[in-house]
Design a protein around this motif. Sequence first.
Motif, PDB file in Angstrom:
ATOM      1  N   VAL A 130       0.836  -1.207   0.000  1.00  4.73           N
ATOM      2  CA  VAL A 130       0.000   0.000   0.000  1.00  4.73           C
ATOM      3  C   VAL A 130       0.871   1.258   0.000  1.00  4.73           C
ATOM      4  CG1 VAL A 130      -1.705   1.330   1.322  1.00  4.73           C
ATOM      5  CG2 VAL A 130      -1.962  -1.146   1.097  1.00  4.73           C
ATOM      6  N   LEU A 131       1.902   1.236   0.833  1.00  6.15           N
ATOM      7  CA  LEU A 131       2.783   2.407   0.904  1.00  6.15           C
ATOM      8  C   LEU A 131       3.499   2.633  -0.433  1.00  6.15           C
ATOM      9  CD1 LEU A 131       3.444   4.554   2.942  1.00  6.15           C
ATOM     10  CD2 LEU A 131       5.077   3.005   4.009  1.00  6.15           C
ATOM     11  N   ALA A 132       3.890   1.554  -1.074  1.00  4.66           N
ATOM     12  CA  ALA A 132       4.547   1.677  -2.386  1.00  4.66           C
ATOM     13  C   ALA A 132       3.585   2.321  -3.394  1.00  4.66           C
ATOM     14  CB  ALA A 132       5.007   0.316  -2.886  1.00  4.66           C
ATOM     15  N   GLN A 133       2.337   1.867  -3.399  1.00  4.99           N
ATOM     16  CA  GLN A 133       1.356   2.436  -4.330  1.00  4.99           C
ATOM     17  C   GLN A 133       1.135   3.922  -4.071  1.00  4.99           C
ATOM     18  OE1 GLN A 133       0.364   0.797  -7.002  1.00  4.99           O
ATOM     19  NE2 GLN A 133       1.681  -0.793  -6.150  1.00  4.99           N
ATOM     20  N   ILE A 134       1.037   4.263  -2.782  1.00  2.00           N
ATOM     21  CA  ILE A 134       0.801   5.659  -2.418  1.00  2.00           C
ATOM     22  C   ILE A 134       1.993   6.532  -2.828  1.00  2.00           C
ATOM     23  CG2 ILE A 134       0.556   7.254  -0.462  1.00  2.00           C
ATOM     24  CD1 ILE A 134      -1.142   5.064   0.919  1.00  2.00           C
ATOM     25  N   LEU A 135       3.196   6.046  -2.575  1.00  2.00           N
ATOM     26  CA  LEU A 135       4.383   6.837  -2.921  1.00  2.00           C
ATOM     27  C   LEU A 135       4.516   6.997  -4.432  1.00  2.00           C
ATOM     28  CD1 LEU A 135       6.942   5.516  -0.279  1.00  2.00           C
ATOM     29  CD2 LEU A 135       5.994   7.813  -0.425  1.00  2.00           C
ATOM     30  N   LYS A 136       4.171   5.945  -5.176  1.00  2.00           N
ATOM     31  CA  LYS A 136       4.225   6.054  -6.632  1.00  2.00           C
ATOM     32  C   LYS A 136       3.240   7.105  -7.127  1.00  2.00           C
ATOM     33  CE  LYS A 136       5.723   1.320  -7.345  1.00  2.00           C
ATOM     34  NZ  LYS A 136       5.373  -0.019  -7.871  1.00  2.00           N
ATOM     35  N   LYS A 137       2.094   7.138  -6.469  1.00  2.00           N
ATOM     36  CA  LYS A 137       1.065   8.089  -6.870  1.00  2.00           C
ATOM     37  C   LYS A 137       1.441   9.529  -6.483  1.00  2.00           C
ATOM     38  CE  LYS A 137      -3.857   8.855  -6.881  1.00  2.00           C
ATOM     39  NZ  LYS A 137      -5.068   8.761  -6.069  1.00  2.00           N
ATOM     40  N   LEU A 138       1.939   9.693  -5.258  1.00  4.09           N
ATOM     41  CA  LEU A 138       2.288  11.040  -4.789  1.00  4.09           C
ATOM     42  C   LEU A 138       3.530  11.571  -5.504  1.00  4.09           C
ATOM     43  CD1 LEU A 138       1.743  10.756  -0.916  1.00  4.09           C
ATOM     44  CD2 LEU A 138       0.274  11.900  -2.583  1.00  4.09           C
ATOM     45  N   ASN A 139       4.380  10.632  -5.929  1.00  2.05           N
ATOM     46  CA  ASN A 139       5.621  10.998  -6.618  1.00  2.05           C
ATOM     47  C   ASN A 139       6.364  12.122  -5.897  1.00  2.05           C
ATOM     48  OD1 ASN A 139       7.589  10.918  -8.531  1.00  2.05           O
ATOM     49  ND2 ASN A 139       6.478  12.169 -10.011  1.00  2.05           N
ATOM     50  N   PRO A 140       6.740  11.884  -4.631  1.00  3.13           N
ATOM     51  CA  PRO A 140       7.370  12.941  -3.834  1.00  3.13           C
ATOM     52  C   PRO A 140       8.760  13.307  -4.359  1.00  3.13           C
ATOM     53  CG  PRO A 140       7.482  10.838  -2.674  1.00  3.13           C
ATOM     54  CD  PRO A 140       6.670  10.609  -3.909  1.00  3.13           C
ATOM     55  N   GLU A 141       9.219  14.496  -3.966  1.00  2.00           N
ATOM     56  CA  GLU A 141      10.595  14.887  -4.245  1.00  2.00           C
ATOM     57  C   GLU A 141      11.502  13.990  -3.417  1.00  2.00           C
ATOM     58  OE1 GLU A 141      11.394  17.796  -6.070  1.00  2.00           O
ATOM     59  OE2 GLU A 141       9.281  18.137  -6.474  1.00  2.00           O
ATOM     60  N   ARG A 142      12.725  13.828  -3.896  1.00  4.17           N
ATOM     61  CA  ARG A 142      13.681  13.004  -3.159  1.00  4.17           C
ATOM     62  C   ARG A 142      14.915  13.817  -2.861  1.00  4.17           C
ATOM     63  NH1 ARG A 142      11.205  10.486  -7.185  1.00  4.17           N
ATOM     64  NH2 ARG A 142      10.081   8.606  -6.649  1.00  4.17           N
ATOM     65  N   LYS A 143      15.441  13.624  -1.668  1.00  8.26           N
ATOM     66  CA  LYS A 143      16.751  14.226  -1.421  1.00  8.26           C
ATOM     67  C   LYS A 143      17.546  13.406  -0.428  1.00  8.26           C
ATOM     68  CE  LYS A 143      15.700  17.969   1.880  1.00  8.26           C
ATOM     69  NZ  LYS A 143      15.523  19.415   1.958  1.00  8.26           N
ATOM     70  N   MET A 144      18.871  13.482  -0.587  1.00  5.57           N
ATOM     71  CA  MET A 144      19.758  12.725   0.284  1.00  5.57           C
ATOM     72  C   MET A 144      20.070  13.563   1.522  1.00  5.57           C
ATOM     73  SD  MET A 144      20.155   9.910  -1.276  1.00  5.57           S
ATOM     74  CE  MET A 144      21.589   9.045  -0.624  1.00  5.57           C
ATOM     75  N   ILE A 145      19.805  13.003   2.682  1.00  2.00           N
ATOM     76  CA  ILE A 145      20.169  13.633   3.950  1.00  2.00           C
ATOM     77  C   ILE A 145      20.914  12.570   4.749  1.00  2.00           C
ATOM     78  CG2 ILE A 145      19.345  14.703   6.087  1.00  2.00           C
ATOM     79  CD1 ILE A 145      16.754  15.443   4.553  1.00  2.00           C
ATOM     80  N   ASN A 146      22.092  12.911   5.207  1.00  2.00           N
ATOM     81  CA  ASN A 146      22.919  11.921   5.921  1.00  2.00           C
ATOM     82  C   ASN A 146      23.060  10.619   5.128  1.00  2.00           C
ATOM     83  OD1 ASN A 146      23.202  13.695   8.107  1.00  2.00           O
ATOM     84  ND2 ASN A 146      21.300  12.941   9.029  1.00  2.00           N
ATOM     85  N   GLU A 147      23.245  10.776   3.835  1.00  2.00           N
ATOM     86  CA  GLU A 147      23.448   9.643   2.936  1.00  2.00           C
ATOM     87  C   GLU A 147      22.249   8.707   2.850  1.00  2.00           C
ATOM     88  OE1 GLU A 147      27.209   7.695   3.686  1.00  2.00           O
ATOM     89  OE2 GLU A 147      28.112   9.624   4.208  1.00  2.00           O
ATOM     90  N   LYS A 148      21.097   9.202   3.289  1.00  2.00           N
ATOM     91  CA  LYS A 148      19.880   8.394   3.157  1.00  2.00           C
ATOM     92  C   LYS A 148      18.845   9.120   2.301  1.00  2.00           C
ATOM     93  CE  LYS A 148      20.306   5.849   7.457  1.00  2.00           C
ATOM     94  NZ  LYS A 148      19.905   5.849   8.864  1.00  2.00           N
ATOM     95  N   MET A 149      18.169   8.350   1.483  1.00  2.43           N
ATOM     96  CA  MET A 149      17.127   8.908   0.625  1.00  2.43           C
ATOM     97  C   MET A 149      15.919   9.312   1.459  1.00  2.43           C
ATOM     98  SD  MET A 149      16.116   9.524  -2.481  1.00  2.43           S
ATOM     99  CE  MET A 149      16.831   8.431  -3.706  1.00  2.43           C
ATOM    100  N   HIS A 150      15.549  10.567   1.366  1.00  2.00           N
ATOM    101  CA  HIS A 150      14.352  11.065   2.040  1.00  2.00           C
ATOM    102  C   HIS A 150      13.341  11.532   0.995  1.00  2.00           C
ATOM    103  CE1 HIS A 150      17.089  11.126   5.445  1.00  2.00           C
ATOM    104  NE2 HIS A 150      16.097  11.494   6.264  1.00  2.00           N
ATOM    105  N   PHE A 151      12.092  11.309   1.274  1.00  2.00           N
ATOM    106  CA  PHE A 151      11.014  11.791   0.422  1.00  2.00           C
ATOM    107  C   PHE A 151      10.361  12.995   1.082  1.00  2.00           C
ATOM    108  CE2 PHE A 151      11.163   7.177  -0.298  1.00  2.00           C
ATOM    109  CZ  PHE A 151      11.338   7.155  -1.673  1.00  2.00           C
ATOM    110  N   PHE A 152       9.942  13.944   0.271  1.00  4.05           N
ATOM    111  CA  PHE A 152       9.175  15.064   0.831  1.00  4.05           C
ATOM    112  C   PHE A 152       8.281  15.655  -0.244  1.00  4.05           C
ATOM    113  CE2 PHE A 152      11.207  18.906  -0.943  1.00  4.05           C
ATOM    114  CZ  PHE A 152      12.364  18.357  -1.491  1.00  4.05           C
ATOM    115  N   LEU A 153       7.268  16.383   0.201  1.00  2.00           N
ATOM    116  CA  LEU A 153       6.334  17.035  -0.715  1.00  2.00           C
ATOM    117  C   LEU A 153       6.320  18.526  -0.433  1.00  2.00           C
ATOM    118  CD1 LEU A 153       3.355  14.543  -0.509  1.00  2.00           C
ATOM    119  CD2 LEU A 153       4.639  15.065  -2.575  1.00  2.00           C
ATOM    120  N   LYS A 154       6.287  19.300  -1.505  1.00  2.69           N
ATOM    121  CA  LYS A 154       6.129  20.736  -1.328  1.00  2.69           C
ATOM    122  C   LYS A 154       4.647  21.031  -1.168  1.00  2.69           C
ATOM    123  CE  LYS A 154      10.154  21.663  -4.116  1.00  2.69           C
ATOM    124  NZ  LYS A 154      10.611  21.845  -5.498  1.00  2.69           N
ATOM    125  N   GLU A 155       4.351  22.040  -0.359  1.00  2.00           N
ATOM    126  CA  GLU A 155       2.944  22.382  -0.138  1.00  2.00           C
ATOM    127  C   GLU A 155       2.325  23.035  -1.343  1.00  2.00           C
ATOM    128  OE1 GLU A 155       1.182  23.417   3.824  1.00  2.00           O
ATOM    129  OE2 GLU A 155       3.279  23.859   4.212  1.00  2.00           O
TER     130      GLU A 155
END
Lengths: 73, 20
Positions: free
Chosen positions: A48-73
Amino acid sequence: GQGSGCDIQLTEDAVRRYLTRKPMTTKDLLKKFQTKKTGLSSEQTVNVLAQILKKLNPERKMINEKMHFFLKE
Amino acid sequence: SSSEADEMAAALEAELNDFI
């Protein structure tokens, strides 16, 4: 939440709200939607989370060498 | 447990890899 039976639902809206607030890793998100809180199985949660993330298509950025997802308002 | 969380995170990332 209200009362002891406070359920958390794994929905697109809930994921969007978290990702709008701050960047999160997949693990951060999974912590928010723990199976014991949602009542879903591990497999369902991942799917379910995979489907939601694919749909939301959030921005991605590396923080502390880890992939983080975020959405702009 | 944290190892289950690790496994789930890995599975989720694998799902998303097709997409990213």
